[in-house]
Write an enzyme that holds these catalytic residues in place. Structure first.
Site, PDB file in Angstrom:
ATOM      1  N   TRP A 461       0.887  -1.228   0.129  1.00  0.00           N
ATOM      2  CA  TRP A 461       0.019   0.073   0.018  1.00  0.00           C
ATOM      3  C   TRP A 461       0.792   1.204  -0.008  1.00  0.00           C
ATOM      4  O   TRP A 461       0.392   2.377  -0.217  1.00  0.00           O
ATOM      5  CB  TRP A 461      -0.982  -0.083   1.300  1.00  0.00           C
ATOM      6  CG  TRP A 461      -0.492   0.273   2.466  1.00  0.00           C
ATOM      7  CD1 TRP A 461       0.955  -0.365   3.095  1.00  0.00           C
ATOM      8  CD2 TRP A 461      -0.867   1.147   3.553  1.00  0.00           C
ATOM      9  NE1 TRP A 461       1.028   0.136   4.244  1.00  0.00           N
ATOM     10  CE2 TRP A 461       0.072   1.023   4.606  1.00  0.00           C
ATOM     11  CE3 TRP A 461      -2.050   1.929   3.779  1.00  0.00           C
ATOM     12  CZ2 TRP A 461      -0.055   1.719   5.866  1.00  0.00           C
ATOM     13  CZ3 TRP A 461      -2.018   2.552   4.834  1.00  0.00           C
ATOM     14  CH2 TRP A 461      -1.313   2.817   5.945  1.00  0.00           C
ATOM     15  N   ASP A 462       2.301   1.236   0.224  1.00  0.00           N
ATOM     16  CA  ASP A 462       3.066   2.124   0.063  1.00  0.00           C
ATOM     17  C   ASP A 462       3.064   2.821  -1.148  1.00  0.00           C
ATOM     18  O   ASP A 462       3.183   4.149  -1.138  1.00  0.00           O
ATOM     19  CB  ASP A 462       4.417   1.686   0.372  1.00  0.00           C
ATOM     20  CG  ASP A 462       4.741   0.873   1.664  1.00  0.00           C
ATOM     21  OD1 ASP A 462       3.883   0.069   2.071  1.00  0.00           O
ATOM     22  OD2 ASP A 462       5.822   1.053   2.367  1.00  0.00           O
ATOM     23  N   GLU A 600      -0.218  -2.648  13.211  1.00  0.00           N
ATOM     24  CA  GLU A 600      -0.048  -3.736  12.990  1.00  0.00           C
ATOM     25  C   GLU A 600       0.311  -4.292  14.283  1.00  0.00           C
ATOM     26  O   GLU A 600       0.537  -5.675  14.179  1.00  0.00           O
ATOM     27  CB  GLU A 600       0.930  -4.288  12.032  1.00  0.00           C
ATOM     28  CG  GLU A 600       0.494  -3.630  10.437  1.00  0.00           C
ATOM     29  CD  GLU A 600       1.497  -3.481   9.399  1.00  0.00           C
ATOM     30  OE1 GLU A 600       2.833  -3.390   9.808  1.00  0.00           O
ATOM     31  OE2 GLU A 600       1.496  -3.776   8.240  1.00  0.00           O
ATOM     32  N   LYS A 698       1.347   1.195  16.554  1.00  0.00           N
ATOM     33  CA  LYS A 698       2.582   1.563  15.574  1.00  0.00           C
ATOM     34  C   LYS A 698       2.750   2.743  15.008  1.00  0.00           C
ATOM     35  O   LYS A 698       3.711   3.355  14.927  1.00  0.00           O
ATOM     36  CB  LYS A 698       2.657   0.088  14.966  1.00  0.00           C
ATOM     37  CG  LYS A 698       3.858   0.000  13.916  1.00  0.00           C
ATOM     38  CD  LYS A 698       3.744  -1.138  13.113  1.00  0.00           C
ATOM     39  CE  LYS A 698       4.983  -1.588  12.264  1.00  0.00           C
ATOM     40  NZ  LYS A 698       4.984  -2.740  11.362  1.00  0.00           N
TER      41      LYS A 698
END
Lengths: 872, 250
Positions: A461-462, A600, A698
């Site tokens: 998805w970056d 995550e 995160k």
């Protein structure tokens, strides 16, 4: 060359044309119309470098390049502005800069009695070498060399320039503030990081920035976009033959000698290296042509005795399929499980002649790559292409390359006044973002782009959420190519959905050649334990992310053909996926259970706010679309009903979105208070199990919604969620700082915003992750652009209008951005109380909530309290 | 032919010392020689040592002087010796080994009395704490282990201050982190695995011994005059259930 006499131009025409043919970019200023100048010079439109023409009174200018004769409008000054010929020369220098030529590489020859004034000479400054002929008795301005001998001497100077070109002199790479990454010496421990930082790519081929001298501490590679080897989780980018290496050099790794300096010129994508060889210095320039993306070029000036070795070498990691020689060219092919990379290279070495060149030689090496993800390229085709590149010649190739980079910068540069270190880091990021995506066909942009082999080149998805927006707003063709990558894998995504018992398309968390999910299902963590990897199975927000990327491209580019065609297919099939994924409770509330959100640290959670709100956005956007083939009104109404029923965890009493169902019941651990510092990998600090049971996250999850889909969250909810979630965020993801910088800027918490922004900006330059050696963190770089564009400048495309709502930290005096919005080139300059928007065509903008029309020409606004008003 | 010295006495470690000496000799392709140092000429050679099929040498003198002298012999590859079964008193576990480690650059394998060395070694754990720069001092341990054909696991113990700031996708980061770690600090070293632990170094190394089922743990021993030297190595010597390879770190 500037001349007061038209005849002088005629006399110099032959010499100027000869210079053009050997790749010198020539500009001529004379008291003639540009049409008359063009006729006198009889400039060829093929086989010669560009010619710039300007009337010496500044009334008109033109350029002749490979596409023909073009009048320049934006670069010329009006007659009233022009005080002397120096002003016209300055305008010409600006045009040269736009073509990738630094003023320090310019020789200005002024022939004529009117000459330069002291004022304009001082503007030209020490950067430009200026010779004035026929100056007469007038005093020569400081910094200008007065030359006697008249026109004959002028022709001698031109002839000398021609000789220099024919001797194949090395172009000067100037270390310029804000534009140059300079690496001094050779650091064994840091060298692999330098390879990534100095990587040269053009969206097609990426080459490590390793020194020309091989060293055991290096791991030089060549990558071709989208060419993967092996299958499944083992899929990785194939490495290709290497061209940028010489045999007879010693990096002096032990002694710290050998490599003296490397300079990467971000403006032109040229890497210069100065090394100490046996018998003298070895100076080189190299580039991966942006104008001809299959071509890589190296020129080296070195002692005659230096052993340079073959023009092409096999890759370090992959084995050669076959190789051969065709005339002077060497070729090598490397095969993947399907497809492969072919390269052909040739080199020519000539002894130096003339002053300062005795005992030296110049090596020109040209390589052409061909790659294909499905079939092994034919070496003969590569050799043919090499012949063409070779006949174009180094100087022409360099000129084209520089011009291509200059054009890219013209649409993408960002200038921050008040922070030089940040300025350089921003350009470093933009450079690599631009270099990592091709603008034709499909672009598979892996997590590290073409700057390293890390993450196996897998596409996350970056690419869609973090890299694509920058390209959509600056070079839409590359964003379109990235979407083409997804589109061609839409059938695989639909198969994946079917296999999971769903409808529509389920894009994979990690994607490579086929579009099947290539996420490993288990891995060893850093403590050595084998752990299951659930992201491929559960990180489903990728489905909405791809759809968001498609809409982002449409919103910036206004590409209706895509929006109504393939883009709509993505939108519909992703909406169908969510419609089949959502389940309804008896109370008619809709839910998505068992997912992993961007945070995550918490796996298999229900109703993750990010996933649900992005799915909701996806359904609503698809429901808004008119006249979709195969979609009836009932289906669209169903999407809307599901979207409205989808829970998002928002609590109107607190203004806070619960990150997922039950997050509030987890151990209320505030990582800001317990960690020795942030960012920190909290799963390593506290252990994955502890973190999973605590309110430690995160990276931005709920907050990412405020960044990506601000219209989908409750107005005014940014601040309470920022206050709640930021202290609970470990920022253990390299994606986190840039997103927070953007949101903190929107919240006008400038100190924290700048802290986060600098962290994102230095992520690779300071190797903050310890993994830069595997390639640069492209998503962080894309996030950096978003922080500046979305966060500080407040840019958002909405309903065909460009919304602008700038906020500037006190330490910056201004922020300038260049974007392309729906075909219009837009240049924004933000000051604390002033905003100017230049657009090259009429563009609808909304500033601080008030609509304006920008362009053609400038729109200038001044802040009046909360509003912006036109400058009168 | 090069040889491995198994230094025996009448302590409880004698049997495992002989077993480990044999395993090390096999791994290194060397012969085994049993050495018995007698301080008192009337002292008898232990029966178990006499029963071994390896050649035996008996020397008299101050043990540390004799061992140091033997270790310096050109054909001696490594010395295997036992630790006493006591962690306190004037001669705590590994006391002799630590003195010897301060005097020789040859590898010393210290065998705890209760250990059960296998006939064939498979896995070696290389313990490292603190900054990665210290990895260099363990290079020899790694090379020796590699020469012996062992699987090598490097355990890098960090404290909270040196925890990485970022950890993105574990399925890609772990291997990349390890590759870069080795590329930076152990260029050209043999293939091995890196495990990262956060916490008290000796505790984490002991845990890693258990989880990796290693048969040998290598630790560095600083050859300095600092009385506090080797605190971690001392603790591992004191508590390790498996033989310890002490390597001089100059």
């Amino acid at each position: 060359m500037s001349s007061a006499a038209p005849e002088a131009v005629t006399r110099a025409a032959d010499s100027l044309r000869a210079l053009g043919r050997v790749g010198a970019l020539v500009g001529v200023i004379a008291p003639l119309t540009v049409d008359e100048l063009s006729t006198r010079l009889a400039w060829p439109t093929t086989g010669a470098a560009d010619l710039l023409l300007a009337d010496r009174y500044g009334s008109e200018a033109a350029v002749i390049d490979e596409t023909g004769f073009h009048h320049l409008t934006s670069s010329t000054r009006t007659l009233e502005d022009v005080g002397d010929v120096g002003d016209v020369a300055i305008g010409t220098l600006e045009e040269l800069w736009r073509r990738g030529v630094d003023s320090r590489e310019v020789l200005l020859l002024i022939d004529g009695l009117s000459g330069l004034t002291h004022r304009s000479a001082s503007v030209l400054g020490a950067d430009v070498t200026t010779l004035q002929f026929n100056a007469g008795r007038e005093s020569t301005p400081a910094g200008v060399v007065s030359v006697t001998g008249g026109s004959a001497r002028l022709r001698q100077v031109l002839a000398d320039q021609l000789r220099r070109r024919r001797r194949r002199s090395l172009p000067e790479v100037v270390a310029r503030s804000g534009w140059s990454i300079v690496v001094k010496g050779f650091d064994v421990e840091h060298e692999r990081v330098n390879e990534a930082l100095l990587a040269l790519a053009n969206g097609y081929v990426g080459t490590s920035g390793a020194t020309l001298a091989p060293n055991p501490s290096q791991h030089p590679w060549v990558l071709a976009t989208g060419v993967y080897d092996e299958d499944g989780a083992d899929t990785h980018l194939l490495t290709g033959p290497r061209v940028f290496e010489l045999d007879g050099l010693d990096t002096g790794a032990g002694a710290g000698a050998g490599i003296l300096q490397r300079v990467l010129d971000l403006r032109t994508g040229v890497l210069c290296e100065l090394a100490e060889g046996e018998g003298g210095d070895v100076v080189s320039v190299r580039f991966a042509s942006l104008a001809q993306p299959t071509t890589s070029v190296l020129r080296v000036r070195c002692p005659t005795g230096l052993r340079v070795g073959p023009a092409l070498r096999p890759p370090a990691d992959d084995s050669v399929h076959d190789q051969g020689r065709s005339g002077t060219a060497l070729w090598i092919r490397v095969a993947a499980s399907t497809g492969g990379i072919a390269a052909a290279a040739t080199q020519r070495r000539t002894r130096g002649r003339g002053r300062g060149l005795v005992g030296t030689s110049t090596l020109d090496r040209v390589a052409v790559y061909a790659s294909n993800s499905d079939t092994l390229p034919d070496p003969a085709t590569t050799v043919d292409a090499l012949d063409r590149a070779g006949s174009t010649g180094f100087d022409q190739l360099l000129g084209q390359h520089r011009r291509a980079w200059a054009r890219r910068w013209e649409d993408a540069d960002i200038v921050v006044e008040g922070d030089d270190e940040l300025q350089l880091a921003i350009r470093f990021a933009l450079f690599h973002l631009m270099a990592s995506a091709s603008d034709a066909g499909e672009a598979a942009v892996g997590a590290r782009g073409l700057t390293g082999t890390g993450y196996s080149g897998h596409v996350f998805w970056d690419a869609d959420v973090f890299v694509l927006p920058f390209l959509a707003a600056t070079h839409p063709a590359s964003a379109r190519a990235m979407l083409e990558y997804r589109l061609r894998r839409l059938p695989a995504a639909m198969n994946a959905a079917r296999a999971a018992g769903r409808s529509g398309a389920r894009f994979p968390w990690e994607s490579a050649r086929t579009g099947d999910d290539v996420t490993p299902t288990s891995a060893r963590d850093r403590s050595g334990r084998i752990i299951p990897i659930l992201t491929g199975q559960l990180e489903e927000h990728i489905v909405a992310d791809v759809s968001w990327a498609a809409c982002c491209y449409v919103d910036w580019s206004g590409d209706d053909e895509f929006a109504l065609g393939p883009g709509r297919r993505i939108l519909v099939e992703t909406a169908r996926y969510w419609a089949s994924r959502i389940h309804l409770e008896p109370d008619d509330s809709a839910h998505i259970n068992g997912v992993i959100g961007p945070d995550e640290y918490h796996e298999r959670v229900d109703d993750n706010a990010y996933t649900n709100v992005m799915a909701r956005w996806n359904l609503r956007r698809a429901a808004e679309a008119d006249g979709i083939d195969g979609v009836d009104g009932d289906e669209q109404r169903h999407w809307l009903e599901l979207a409205d029923a989808l829970v998002d965890g928002y609590d109107p009493d607190t203004g806070i979105y619960e990150q997922f169902a039950g997050f509030g019941r987890l151990e209320p651990l505030i990582i800001e208070e317990v960690a020795p510092r942030r960012p920190i990998a909290a799963d390593l600090l506290l252990g994955a199990e502890r973190v999973a049971g605590a309110q430690v996250i995160k990276q931005a999850d709920v907050l990412l919604l405020h960044h990506l889909v601000p219209d989908e969250v409750v107005p005014g909810s940014l601040e309470p969620n920022l206050r709640f979630y930021e202290p609970r965020t470990a920022h253990g993801s390299s994606l986190s700082p840039a997103t927070h910088a953007s949101l903190l800027a929107r919240a006008r918490d400038f100190d924290k915003a700048l802290e986060a922004l600098r962290l994102a900006a230095r992520m690779d330059l300071d190797d903050l992750t310890g993994s830069t050696a595997g390639g640069l963190h492209l998503a962080t770089m894309g996030g950096l652009w978003q922080a500046l564009a979305f966060g500080f400048a407040g840019l958002r495309p909405r309903a065909g209008m460009l919304h602008v709502d700038p906020v500037l930290p006190p330490s910056w005096s201004s922020l300038e951005l260049r974007v392309r919005f729906r075909g219009s080139k837009v240049h924004l300059r933000v000051e604390h109380s002033y905003l100017s928007i230049h657009a090259d065509r009429s563009t609808a903008v909304v500033v601080g909530g008030t609509p304006f029309s920008a362009g053609p020409g400038p729109l200038e606004l001044r802040r009046q309290g909360p509003h912006w008003e036109p400058v009168t | 032919m090069s040889k491995v010295i198994a230094a025996v006495d009448s302590s409880a470690a004698m049997r495992p010392v002989l077993a480990m000496g044999r395993a090390v000799a096999v791994a290194l392709g060397a012969s085994l020689e049993v050495l018995h140092v007698v301080e008192d000429e009337n002292e008898e050679v232990p029966a178990v040592a006499q029963a071994t099929d390896a050649p035996m040498r008996t020397l008299s003198g101050e043990p540390i002087e004799v061992l140091s002298s033997v270790a310096a012999e050109e054909d001696v590859l490594a010395v295997v010796l036992g630790a006493r079964d006591s962690s306190s008193g004037p001669h705590p576990a590994g006391h002799l080994a630590m003195i010897l480690a301060g005097q020789t650059t040859k590898p010393l394998v210290v065998v705890p009395p209760g250990s059960h060395p296998p006939e064939q070694l498979h896995t070696a754990l290389v313990a490292m704490k603190g900054t990665p720069g210290k990895a260099r001092v363990l290079r020899r341990s790694i090379e020796i282990s590699a020469r012996a054909g062992l699987e090598i696991v490097v355990v890098h113990v960090q404290d909270e201050d040196s925890i990485p700031s970022f950890s993105d996708q574990v399925q890609h980061e772990t291997e990349a982190y390890a590759q870069e770690f080795f590329a930076r600090h152990l260029i050209g070293a043999p293939q091995m695995r890196l495990e990262l632990r956060i916490g008290v170094p000796a505790v984490e190394v002991l845990r890693a011994i258990e989880s990796t089922q290693a048969e040998l743990v290598a630790v560095g021993w600083p050859q300095t005059d600092d009385p506090n030297r080797g605190a971690v190595a001392r603790e591992i010597l004191d508590r390790s259930p498996i033989p310890i390879l002490l390597m001089a770190a100059t």
